[in-house]
Design an enzyme around this catalytic site. Structure first.
Site, mmCIF file in Angstrom:
data_model
loop_
_atom_site.group_PDB
_atom_site.id
_atom_site.type_symbol
_atom_site.label_atom_id
_atom_site.label_comp_id
_atom_site.label_asym_id
_atom_site.label_seq_id
_atom_site.Cartn_x
_atom_site.Cartn_y
_atom_site.Cartn_z
ATOM 1 N N ARG A 166 74.123 29.413 88.711
ATOM 2 C CA ARG A 166 72.882 28.876 88.148
ATOM 3 C C ARG A 166 72.389 27.715 88.984
ATOM 4 N NH1 ARG A 166 75.211 27.765 82.537
ATOM 5 N NH2 ARG A 166 76.110 29.786 82.127
ATOM 6 N N ILE A 193 75.154 38.509 85.445
ATOM 7 C CA ILE A 193 76.414 37.774 85.376
ATOM 8 C C ILE A 193 76.184 36.358 84.878
ATOM 9 C CG2 ILE A 193 78.352 36.895 86.750
ATOM 10 C CD1 ILE A 193 77.691 39.296 88.653
ATOM 11 N N CYS A 194 77.045 35.923 83.970
ATOM 12 C CA CYS A 194 77.021 34.551 83.486
ATOM 13 C C CYS A 194 78.195 33.815 84.130
ATOM 14 C CB CYS A 194 77.140 34.513 81.967
ATOM 15 S SG CYS A 194 77.133 32.832 81.301
ATOM 16 N N LEU A 195 77.867 33.063 85.167
ATOM 17 C CA LEU A 195 78.852 32.257 85.879
ATOM 18 C C LEU A 195 78.126 30.979 86.260
ATOM 19 C CD1 LEU A 195 81.736 32.154 87.077
ATOM 20 C CD2 LEU A 195 80.799 33.195 89.142
ATOM 21 N N ASN A 214 80.959 38.213 79.794
ATOM 22 C CA ASN A 214 80.156 37.424 80.732
ATOM 23 C C ASN A 214 79.342 38.279 81.712
ATOM 24 O OD1 ASN A 214 83.084 35.797 80.504
ATOM 25 N ND2 ASN A 214 81.250 34.718 79.862
#
Length: 169
Positions: A121, A115-117, A108
Protein backbone atom coordinates in the site's frame (compact mmCIF):
# COMPACT_ATOMS: atom_id res chain seq x y z
CA UNK A 1 20.51 -14.62 -17.11
CA UNK A 2 20.60 -11.63 -19.42
CA UNK A 3 20.27 -8.40 -17.49
CA UNK A 4 19.58 -4.90 -18.61
CA UNK A 5 23.18 -3.88 -17.82
CA UNK A 6 24.70 -6.64 -19.92
CA UNK A 7 22.29 -5.86 -22.78
CA UNK A 8 23.34 -2.20 -22.75
CA UNK A 9 27.03 -3.19 -22.80
CA UNK A 10 26.41 -5.51 -25.75
CA UNK A 11 24.47 -2.80 -27.62
CA UNK A 12 27.32 -0.32 -27.02
CA UNK A 13 29.84 -2.82 -28.40
CA UNK A 14 27.78 -3.40 -31.55
CA UNK A 15 27.48 0.31 -32.31
CA UNK A 16 31.03 1.22 -31.41
CA UNK A 17 32.30 4.22 -29.51
CA UNK A 18 32.16 6.69 -32.45
CA UNK A 19 28.65 5.88 -33.63
CA UNK A 20 27.00 8.52 -31.48
CA UNK A 21 23.60 9.64 -32.66
CA UNK A 22 21.62 12.02 -30.40
CA UNK A 23 18.28 10.53 -31.40
CA UNK A 24 19.31 6.97 -30.63
CA UNK A 25 21.00 8.04 -27.36
CA UNK A 26 17.78 9.53 -26.05
CA UNK A 27 15.79 6.41 -26.91
CA UNK A 28 18.45 4.24 -25.27
CA UNK A 29 18.46 6.06 -21.91
CA UNK A 30 17.96 3.79 -18.96
CA UNK A 31 15.28 4.82 -16.49
CA UNK A 32 15.92 5.12 -12.77
CA UNK A 33 13.57 2.17 -12.29
CA UNK A 34 15.60 -0.04 -14.61
CA UNK A 35 18.89 0.92 -12.94
CA UNK A 36 17.39 0.02 -9.56
CA UNK A 37 15.99 -3.24 -10.89
CA UNK A 38 19.34 -4.51 -12.17
CA UNK A 39 20.72 -4.22 -8.63
CA UNK A 40 17.56 -5.40 -6.85
CA UNK A 41 17.03 -8.46 -9.05
CA UNK A 42 20.58 -9.63 -8.34
CA UNK A 43 20.00 -9.14 -4.60
CA UNK A 44 16.62 -10.87 -4.81
CA UNK A 45 18.02 -13.93 -6.57
CA UNK A 46 20.80 -14.17 -3.97
CA UNK A 47 18.34 -13.96 -1.05
CA UNK A 48 15.31 -15.84 -2.34
CA UNK A 49 13.42 -17.92 0.27
CA UNK A 50 13.75 -21.66 -0.37
CA UNK A 51 9.96 -21.81 -0.85
CA UNK A 52 10.01 -19.31 -3.75
CA UNK A 53 10.99 -19.32 -7.41
CA UNK A 54 11.23 -16.30 -9.70
CA UNK A 55 10.61 -16.43 -13.45
CA UNK A 56 11.33 -13.63 -15.91
CA UNK A 57 9.35 -14.40 -19.09
CA UNK A 58 11.50 -11.82 -20.90
CA UNK A 59 14.95 -11.43 -19.28
CA UNK A 60 15.26 -7.99 -20.90
CA UNK A 61 12.21 -6.75 -19.00
CA UNK A 62 13.14 -6.88 -15.34
CA UNK A 63 10.04 -4.83 -14.46
CA UNK A 64 7.74 -7.81 -15.06
CA UNK A 65 8.16 -11.22 -13.49
CA UNK A 66 6.32 -14.10 -11.93
CA UNK A 67 6.80 -15.52 -8.46
CA UNK A 68 5.88 -19.04 -7.41
CA UNK A 69 5.44 -19.72 -3.69
CA UNK A 70 5.35 -23.34 -2.47
CA UNK A 71 4.80 -23.17 1.33
CA UNK A 72 6.55 -25.89 3.32
CA UNK A 73 4.46 -25.39 6.49
CA UNK A 74 1.06 -24.20 7.67
CA UNK A 75 -2.42 -24.48 6.12
CA UNK A 76 -1.16 -24.06 2.57
CA UNK A 77 1.74 -26.52 2.82
CA UNK A 78 2.36 -28.28 -0.48
CA UNK A 79 0.31 -25.80 -2.51
CA UNK A 80 1.75 -23.93 -5.47
CA UNK A 81 0.76 -20.28 -5.80
CA UNK A 82 1.63 -18.00 -8.73
CA UNK A 83 1.95 -14.22 -8.47
CA UNK A 84 2.43 -11.66 -11.20
CA UNK A 85 4.60 -8.68 -10.24
CA UNK A 86 4.81 -5.55 -12.34
CA UNK A 87 7.10 -2.70 -11.35
CA UNK A 88 5.69 0.69 -12.46
CA UNK A 89 7.77 3.48 -14.02
CA UNK A 90 7.51 5.51 -10.78
CA UNK A 91 9.21 2.75 -8.76
CA UNK A 92 10.66 3.12 -6.02
CA UNK A 93 8.35 5.95 -5.04
CA UNK A 94 5.35 3.66 -5.57
CA UNK A 95 5.07 -0.06 -4.81
CA UNK A 96 5.01 -2.82 -7.40
CA UNK A 97 1.61 -4.07 -8.57
CA UNK A 98 1.04 -7.65 -7.48
CA UNK A 99 -1.73 -10.05 -8.42
CA UNK A 100 -2.27 -13.64 -7.37
CA UNK A 101 -2.85 -15.77 -10.48
CA UNK A 102 -3.78 -18.90 -8.54
CA UNK A 103 -7.34 -19.13 -7.34
CA UNK A 104 -7.12 -19.51 -3.57
CA UNK A 105 -9.33 -19.44 -0.46
CA UNK A 106 -7.28 -17.11 1.72
CA UNK A 107 -8.25 -14.33 4.16
CA UNK A 108 -5.75 -11.87 2.64
CA UNK A 109 -6.24 -12.72 -1.06
CA UNK A 110 -9.52 -12.35 -2.94
CA UNK A 111 -10.75 -14.89 -5.44
CA UNK A 112 -9.92 -12.37 -8.19
CA UNK A 113 -6.28 -12.13 -7.06
CA UNK A 114 -6.21 -8.86 -5.10
CA UNK A 115 -3.78 -8.96 -2.19
CA UNK A 116 -3.92 -7.36 1.24
CA UNK A 117 -0.32 -6.84 2.31
CA UNK A 118 0.50 -3.57 4.06
CA UNK A 119 3.85 -3.06 2.35
CA UNK A 120 2.08 -3.02 -1.03
CA UNK A 121 0.00 0.00 0.00
CA UNK A 122 1.21 3.47 -0.84
CA UNK A 123 -0.45 4.92 2.24
CA UNK A 124 -0.83 2.81 5.34
CA UNK A 125 -2.41 3.86 8.61
CA UNK A 126 -0.05 1.72 10.67
CA UNK A 127 3.05 3.13 8.97
CA UNK A 128 4.10 -0.24 7.54
CA UNK A 129 3.16 0.64 3.96
CA UNK A 130 5.42 1.21 1.00
CA UNK A 131 8.49 3.39 1.43
CA UNK A 132 11.27 4.14 -1.09
CA UNK A 133 13.64 2.19 1.15
CA UNK A 134 11.76 -1.06 0.46
CA UNK A 135 12.91 -3.43 -2.27
CA UNK A 136 11.65 -6.33 -4.36
CA UNK A 137 13.19 -8.65 -1.78
CA UNK A 138 10.78 -7.20 0.83
CA UNK A 139 7.83 -7.81 -1.52
CA UNK A 140 8.81 -11.43 -2.19
CA UNK A 141 9.43 -12.19 1.49
CA UNK A 142 6.10 -10.51 2.35
CA UNK A 143 4.19 -12.61 -0.19
CA UNK A 144 5.92 -15.74 1.08
CA UNK A 145 4.91 -14.82 4.65
CA UNK A 146 1.23 -14.56 3.68
CA UNK A 147 1.19 -18.34 3.91
CA UNK A 148 2.80 -18.54 7.35
CA UNK A 149 3.28 -15.76 9.92
CA UNK A 150 1.44 -12.92 8.10
CA UNK A 151 -1.74 -14.95 7.65
CA UNK A 152 -4.28 -12.49 9.12
CA UNK A 153 -7.76 -13.60 10.15
CA UNK A 154 -8.44 -10.46 12.25
CA UNK A 155 -8.38 -7.89 9.42
CA UNK A 156 -9.17 -9.92 6.30
CA UNK A 157 -9.64 -8.80 2.71
CA UNK A 158 -11.66 -11.95 2.02
CA UNK A 159 -14.06 -11.86 5.00
CA UNK A 160 -15.85 -15.02 3.95
CA UNK A 161 -12.61 -17.05 3.95
CA UNK A 162 -11.65 -15.71 7.40
CA UNK A 163 -15.08 -16.52 8.84
CA UNK A 164 -14.95 -19.99 7.31
CA UNK A 165 -11.57 -20.59 8.97
CA UNK A 166 -12.93 -19.50 12.36
CA UNK A 167 -15.90 -21.89 12.00
CA UNK A 168 -13.96 -24.87 10.66
CA UNK A 169 -10.17 -24.92 10.45
Amino acid sequence: MLTLASKLKRDDGVRGPCASNPASDSTRRVSVRDKLLVKEVAELEANLPCTCKVNFPDPNKLHYFQLTVIPDEGYYQGGKFQFEIEVPDAYNMVPPKVKCLTRIWHPNITETGEICLSLLREHSIDGTGWAPTRTLKDVVWGLNSLFTDLLNFDDPLNIEAAEHHLRDK
